[in-house]
Design a protein around this motif. Structure first.
Motif, PDB file in Angstrom:
ATOM      1  N   ARG A 149       0.789  -1.162  -0.120  1.00 35.13           N
ATOM      2  CA  ARG A 149      -0.058   0.158   0.030  1.00 35.13           C
ATOM      3  C   ARG A 149       0.877   1.140   0.195  1.00 35.13           C
ATOM      4  O   ARG A 149       0.614   2.062  -0.680  1.00 35.13           O
ATOM      5  CB  ARG A 149      -0.868  -0.058   1.194  1.00 35.13           C
ATOM      6  N   ALA A 150       1.989   1.257   0.669  1.00 33.24           N
ATOM      7  CA  ALA A 150       2.946   2.193   0.662  1.00 33.24           C
ATOM      8  C   ALA A 150       3.370   2.509  -0.423  1.00 33.24           C
ATOM      9  O   ALA A 150       3.769   3.838  -1.144  1.00 33.24           O
ATOM     10  CB  ALA A 150       4.118   1.995   1.695  1.00 33.24           C
ATOM     11  N   LEU A 151       3.777   1.361  -1.317  1.00 35.41           N
ATOM     12  CA  LEU A 151       4.186   1.624  -2.696  1.00 35.41           C
ATOM     13  C   LEU A 151       3.306   2.137  -3.673  1.00 35.41           C
ATOM     14  O   LEU A 151       3.769   3.062  -4.489  1.00 35.41           O
ATOM     15  CB  LEU A 151       4.755   0.208  -3.285  1.00 35.41           C
ATOM     16  N   LEU A 152       2.202   1.632  -3.470  1.00 37.40           N
ATOM     17  CA  LEU A 152       1.224   2.002  -4.452  1.00 37.40           C
ATOM     18  C   LEU A 152       0.880   3.756  -4.246  1.00 37.40           C
ATOM     19  O   LEU A 152       0.846   4.432  -5.341  1.00 37.40           O
ATOM     20  CB  LEU A 152      -0.249   1.323  -4.283  1.00 37.40           C
ATOM     21  N   LYS A 153       0.920   3.954  -3.143  1.00 42.95           N
ATOM     22  CA  LYS A 153       0.857   5.419  -2.626  1.00 42.95           C
ATOM     23  C   LYS A 153       1.789   6.347  -3.127  1.00 42.95           C
ATOM     24  O   LYS A 153       1.724   7.323  -3.898  1.00 42.95           O
ATOM     25  CB  LYS A 153       0.662   5.713  -1.127  1.00 42.95           C
ATOM     26  N   LYS A 154       2.997   5.736  -3.039  1.00 42.01           N
ATOM     27  CA  LYS A 154       4.328   6.455  -3.518  1.00 42.01           C
ATOM     28  C   LYS A 154       4.322   6.523  -4.951  1.00 42.01           C
ATOM     29  O   LYS A 154       4.630   7.578  -5.620  1.00 42.01           O
ATOM     30  CB  LYS A 154       5.595   5.618  -3.346  1.00 42.01           C
ATOM     31  N   GLY A 155       3.557   5.462  -5.768  1.00 40.21           N
ATOM     32  CA  GLY A 155       3.599   5.630  -7.317  1.00 40.21           C
ATOM     33  C   GLY A 155       2.202   6.233  -7.697  1.00 40.21           C
ATOM     34  O   GLY A 155       2.343   6.252  -8.850  1.00 40.21           O
ATOM     35  N   GLY A 156       1.531   6.947  -6.777  1.00 44.57           N
ATOM     36  CA  GLY A 156       0.505   7.465  -7.186  1.00 44.57           C
ATOM     37  C   GLY A 156      -0.601   6.466  -8.044  1.00 44.57           C
ATOM     38  O   GLY A 156      -1.578   6.766  -8.763  1.00 44.57           O
ATOM     39  N   ILE A 157      -0.629   5.308  -7.501  1.00 42.18           N
ATOM     40  CA  ILE A 157      -1.437   4.207  -8.252  1.00 42.18           C
ATOM     41  C   ILE A 157      -2.592   3.886  -7.270  1.00 42.18           C
ATOM     42  O   ILE A 157      -2.485   3.580  -6.252  1.00 42.18           O
ATOM     43  CB  ILE A 157      -0.728   3.063  -8.438  1.00 42.18           C
ATOM     44  N   PRO A 158      -3.985   4.387  -7.691  1.00 42.24           N
ATOM     45  CA  PRO A 158      -4.964   4.008  -7.022  1.00 42.24           C
ATOM     46  C   PRO A 158      -5.411   2.650  -6.822  1.00 42.24           C
ATOM     47  O   PRO A 158      -4.965   1.784  -7.860  1.00 42.24           O
ATOM     48  CB  PRO A 158      -6.301   4.790  -7.610  1.00 42.24           C
ATOM     49  N   GLU A 159      -5.950   2.195  -5.812  1.00 40.71           N
ATOM     50  CA  GLU A 159      -6.092   0.602  -5.546  1.00 40.71           C
ATOM     51  C   GLU A 159      -6.993   0.103  -6.658  1.00 40.71           C
ATOM     52  O   GLU A 159      -6.875  -0.975  -6.875  1.00 40.71           O
ATOM     53  CB  GLU A 159      -7.024   0.406  -4.283  1.00 40.71           C
ATOM     54  N   LYS A 160      -7.730   0.923  -7.393  1.00 38.39           N
ATOM     55  CA  LYS A 160      -8.698   0.247  -8.196  1.00 38.39           C
ATOM     56  C   LYS A 160      -8.090  -0.048  -9.846  1.00 38.39           C
ATOM     57  O   LYS A 160      -8.268  -0.698 -10.355  1.00 38.39           O
ATOM     58  CB  LYS A 160      -9.936   1.338  -8.546  1.00 38.39           C
ATOM     59  N   ASP A 161      -6.759   0.637  -9.750  1.00 40.41           N
ATOM     60  CA  ASP A 161      -5.744  -0.062 -10.827  1.00 40.41           C
ATOM     61  C   ASP A 161      -5.168  -1.127 -10.793  1.00 40.41           C
ATOM     62  O   ASP A 161      -4.386  -1.426 -11.611  1.00 40.41           O
ATOM     63  CB  ASP A 161      -4.931   1.176 -11.104  1.00 40.41           C
ATOM     64  N   VAL A 162      -5.261  -1.746  -9.440  1.00 44.92           N
ATOM     65  CA  VAL A 162      -4.488  -2.899  -9.384  1.00 44.92           C
ATOM     66  C   VAL A 162      -5.667  -3.917  -8.939  1.00 44.92           C
ATOM     67  O   VAL A 162      -6.680  -3.452  -8.357  1.00 44.92           O
ATOM     68  CB  VAL A 162      -3.382  -2.934  -8.448  1.00 44.92           C
ATOM     69  N   THR A 163      -5.341  -5.253  -8.968  1.00 47.29           N
ATOM     70  CA  THR A 163      -6.003  -6.431  -8.446  1.00 47.29           C
ATOM     71  C   THR A 163      -5.397  -7.063  -7.151  1.00 47.29           C
ATOM     72  O   THR A 163      -4.029  -7.447  -7.350  1.00 47.29           O
ATOM     73  CB  THR A 163      -6.293  -7.469  -9.156  1.00 47.29           C
ATOM     74  N   LEU A 164      -5.685  -6.724  -5.781  1.00 50.11           N
ATOM     75  CA  LEU A 164      -5.048  -7.422  -4.778  1.00 50.11           C
ATOM     76  C   LEU A 164      -5.687  -8.830  -4.503  1.00 50.11           C
ATOM     77  O   LEU A 164      -6.891  -9.090  -4.508  1.00 50.11           O
ATOM     78  CB  LEU A 164      -5.237  -6.410  -3.391  1.00 50.11           C
ATOM     79  N   PHE A 165      -4.810  -9.575  -4.446  1.00 46.10           N
ATOM     80  CA  PHE A 165      -5.158 -11.264  -4.347  1.00 46.10           C
ATOM     81  C   PHE A 165      -4.708 -11.743  -3.179  1.00 46.10           C
ATOM     82  O   PHE A 165      -3.562 -11.647  -2.409  1.00 46.10           O
ATOM     83  CB  PHE A 165      -4.362 -12.147  -5.630  1.00 46.10           C
ATOM     84  N   SER A 166      -5.661 -12.271  -2.275  1.00 49.94           N
ATOM     85  CA  SER A 166      -5.061 -12.781  -0.696  1.00 49.94           C
ATOM     86  C   SER A 166      -4.201 -13.998  -0.877  1.00 49.94           C
ATOM     87  O   SER A 166      -4.486 -14.934  -1.756  1.00 49.94           O
ATOM     88  CB  SER A 166      -6.491 -13.050  -0.122  1.00 49.94           C
ATOM     89  N   VAL A 167      -2.946 -13.853  -0.607  1.00 48.05           N
ATOM     90  CA  VAL A 167      -2.052 -14.671  -0.462  1.00 48.05           C
ATOM     91  C   VAL A 167      -2.169 -15.841   0.816  1.00 48.05           C
ATOM     92  O   VAL A 167      -2.227 -15.377   1.652  1.00 48.05           O
ATOM     93  CB  VAL A 167      -0.713 -14.227  -0.473  1.00 48.05           C
ATOM     94  N   ARG A 168      -2.019 -17.054   0.480  1.00 42.40           N
ATOM     95  CA  ARG A 168      -1.933 -18.343   1.671  1.00 42.40           C
ATOM     96  C   ARG A 168      -0.747 -18.951   1.588  1.00 42.40           C
ATOM     97  O   ARG A 168       0.228 -18.743   0.700  1.00 42.40           O
ATOM     98  CB  ARG A 168      -3.225 -18.797   1.480  1.00 42.40           C
ATOM     99  N   TYR A 169      -1.035 -20.440   2.012  1.00 44.76           N
ATOM    100  CA  TYR A 169       0.424 -20.987   2.046  1.00 44.76           C
ATOM    101  C   TYR A 169       0.856 -21.504   0.643  1.00 44.76           C
ATOM    102  O   TYR A 169       1.953 -22.026   0.529  1.00 44.76           O
ATOM    103  CB  TYR A 169       0.017 -22.067   3.114  1.00 44.76           C
ATOM    104  N   ASP A 170      -0.149 -21.929  -0.061  1.00 40.84           N
ATOM    105  CA  ASP A 170       0.394 -22.519  -1.711  1.00 40.84           C
ATOM    106  C   ASP A 170       0.491 -21.752  -2.781  1.00 40.84           C
ATOM    107  O   ASP A 170      -0.367 -20.596  -2.670  1.00 40.84           O
ATOM    108  CB  ASP A 170      -0.456 -23.549  -1.750  1.00 40.84           C
TER     109      ASP A 170
END
Lengths: 358, 250
Positions: A170-191
């Motif tokens: 989130r800090a990187l996205l803010k630094k790059g001026g990229i709104p969250e809607k421009d990326v897809t966040l995927f919930s990471v797990r063990y595999d």
């Protein structure tokens, strides 16, 4: 005779009744005694125990090479300390154990320390083990994949919700001026299946552990990989540090000094190229599941993350990076107000070359 | 019955909280280790709506998982009630599978089926199914000699009648077993969400755990407890009504 016998019987019943009541009472006493004993055994108070417990952040692996080396090569013993190095996990929180008196030293990430301090925990950082955060993102290095922050746009990015990789991304996205809607966040797990199947473009890894394994697998498959390093874009989020409680530091400064001396000596020796084989055998003893060639690569990368650049000593506390970490947490609402980060960091420094500008 | 269940839960939860507070203030622990009542209250207020719907989501999966488990357990349990090879084989298999830690099996399910609704459902049903199956086999394989003897000697016994007699005579036990399996189904769904899913209260607990936020975890536990109490109370009420109606019609 009848009346006399009856009296005897009544007396006998009365006695037996009392006996039953007594037994019940004893059972009741025994039960609560056991409950009390369990609680007090589980939560030892203060410094009641003589042995020193050192709770790590994660399981035994190459990231804790120096800790295990110090233990195995007798550096703690040399300082007159009896230390038990204990593996960590997400459920085991070193800072909580410090407060509960279950551990005297521990390893915690900077966000954990800052959060704990914001909630009044008397925790103090006595050494910063990782000078560079090992948390990076692995990606398939196809032309134009990720050469700057704006390349994150349109990507499916793996993050662990609630983990510090979420905060860093989130800090990187803010630094790059990229709104969250421009990326897809995927919930990471063990595999790692979603990454192998290319459902996710970039996947968070510790570069000195899973990073190597994933990289090897993809390389075997003929794919080129790259690592997306947040510090290259100015996000220096501090990783693992050694912590203790303010009480321990105040009441037993000599013990703290001896502990940190032994620990840093262990780290220094474990990372020395001439001791490579010794370190690998120590690691093999505690982490039997990782193949030797992988462990060797992990050790080489760990060396670059632990040894500071310039004239700083091992365990150097990078105050500027700590301030930035606090700032990021403030901006993301992870802490309600500043915690005066310099109060968390041990002022005197244990090394000979703690920089003057601190 | 419903109100009594909720009240019982509130007493247990309040006792737990009081115990935590005694621990906190007697050992002078910070809010990081055990949050203050005020912190729990504020956090609870802030996240109640979000967690309410998360818990509702989890409960809905748990209910479907439980229904599947009950149907499966009855089908298999009725089939395996006789002391035949099939019966003992199913029992042994159920005991063995029940012994596997679900966290070890779950990754295989995730790789095969991904991390969506079906995976949560399967894991919930798996955790709920086997104990349920063993209880149902136990109940259904026990003959009600007094009644069954009459039908056996008059050669009028059919398997449907046998099942009916045993179910009727053990109605109370069956209701207790089904109602008790609610907790298992809920726990199963939470475990599945904790390990893999990206929704439900288990997922929220996982995030709270990463953030070392005990206030959130306590709020989640409170809601889980309330939801389970209400659902179990409703099941018991429904079971009682069915039992009474069956009793009257017979």
């Amino acid at each position: 005779m009848g009346r006399r016998e009856n009296r005897k019987q009544v007396a006998c019943f009365k006695l037996t009744g009392t006996g039953i009541k007594m037994t019940q009472y004893l059972k009741w006493l025994f039960f609560w005694g056991m409950v009390f004993a369990t609680i007090t055994v589980d939560i030892p108070l203060g410094n009641a125990q003589e042995d020193i417990n050192y709770r790590l952040k994660w399981l035994f692996n190459t990231s804790v090479a120096g800790d295990l080396y110090a233990l195995d090569m007798g550096y703690f013993k040399k300082e007159g300390l009896s230390v038990a190095v204990k593996a960590g996990s997400p459920e085991r929180d070193a800072i909580r154990e410090l407060e509960l008196g279950q551990a005297q030293f521990g390893v915690a990430s900077a966000d954990q320390v800052i959060l704990a301090r914001s909630k009044g925990s008397p925790v103090i950082v006595i050494a910063q083990l990782f000078q560079k955060n090992p948390l990076q993102w692995i990606y398939r290095a196809e032309p134009g994949t990720l050469s700057n922050l704006s390349d994150l746009k349109g990507k499916t990015i793996g993050i662990t919700y609630g983990g510090n990789d979420e905060t860093i991304m989130r800090a990187l996205l803010k630094k790059g001026g990229i709104p969250e809607k421009d990326v897809t966040l995927f919930s990471v797990r063990y595999d790692y299946t979603p990454f192998y199947r290319k459902r996710v473009d970039i996947w968070p890894v510790y570069i000195n552990s899973q990073g190597i394994i994933l990289n090897d697998k993809l390389t075997e498959n003929g794919e080129k990989t790259g690592f997306f390093d947040p510090s290259s874009y100015g996000v220096r989020f501090v990783a693992n540090s050694v912590v203790t409680s303010l009480k321990t530091l105040r009441e037993r400064p000599a013990m703290v000094q001896s502990f940190i001396k032994a620990l840093l000596e262990g780290w220094k020796e474990s990372l020395a190229p001439e001791n490579k084989q010794k370190t690998l055998s120590v690691l093999k003893k505690y982490d039997r599941d990782t193949p030797t060639d992988i462990r060797e690569k992990q050790l080489a990368i760990t060396r670059t993350l632990i040894i500071p650049e310039g004239d700083a000593h091992l365990g150097y506390i990078d105050r500027e990076a700590w301030r930035q970490t606090e700032q990021i947490m403030l901006e993301q609402g992870l802490i309600p107000k500043p915690v005066s980060v310099t109060d968390i960091l041990f002022q005197d420094g244990f090394g000979p070359t703690q920089k003057k500008q601190d | 019955m419903l109100a009594r269940r909720v009240l019982q839960f509130l007493i247990v939860f309040a006792s737990g909280l009081i115990f935590l507070m005694i621990l906190k203030y007697s050992l002078t622990l910070s809010d990081y280790v055990i949050p203050s009542p005020l912190d729990i209250w504020h956090t609870g207020k802030d996240i109640l709506t979000v967690y309410f719907f998360d818990t509702l989501n989890t409960l809905s999966v748990a209910i479907i998982g439980q229904i599947i488990s009950v149907f499966l357990a009855f089908s298999v349990g009725i089939g395996a009630r006789k002391s035949t090879f099939a019966g003992s084989f199913i029992k042994a298999a159920a005991y063995n599978i029940q012994a596997y830690p679900i966290v070890a099996v779950a990754p295989i399910i995730f790789i095969l089926l991904g991390d969506g609704f079906i995976t949560r459902l399967i894991i919930a049903a798996m955790i709920c199914y086997f104990p349920l199956l063993l209880s149902i086999i136990g109940i259904m394989s026990e003959p009600v000699t007094d009644i069954e003897h009459f039908y056996n000697v008059t050669s009028r016994m059919r398997w449907q009648l046998e099942v009916k007699i045993r179910a009727f005579e053990n109605m109370h036990k069956l209701i207790t077993v089904i109602s008790g399996s609610t907790t298992l189904a809920m726990a199963g769904t939470i475990v599945a969400e904790f390990i893999a899913a990206d929704r439900g209260i288990g997922h929220s607990i996982r995030i709270a755990l990463y953030q070392s936020d005990l206030s959130r975890i306590l709020t989640a536990l409170f809601l889980i407890g309330i939801f389970i109490s209400v659902y179990q109370g409703m099941l018991e009420w429904a079971g009682e009504r069915i039992g009474n109606r069956w009793h009257v019609s017979n």
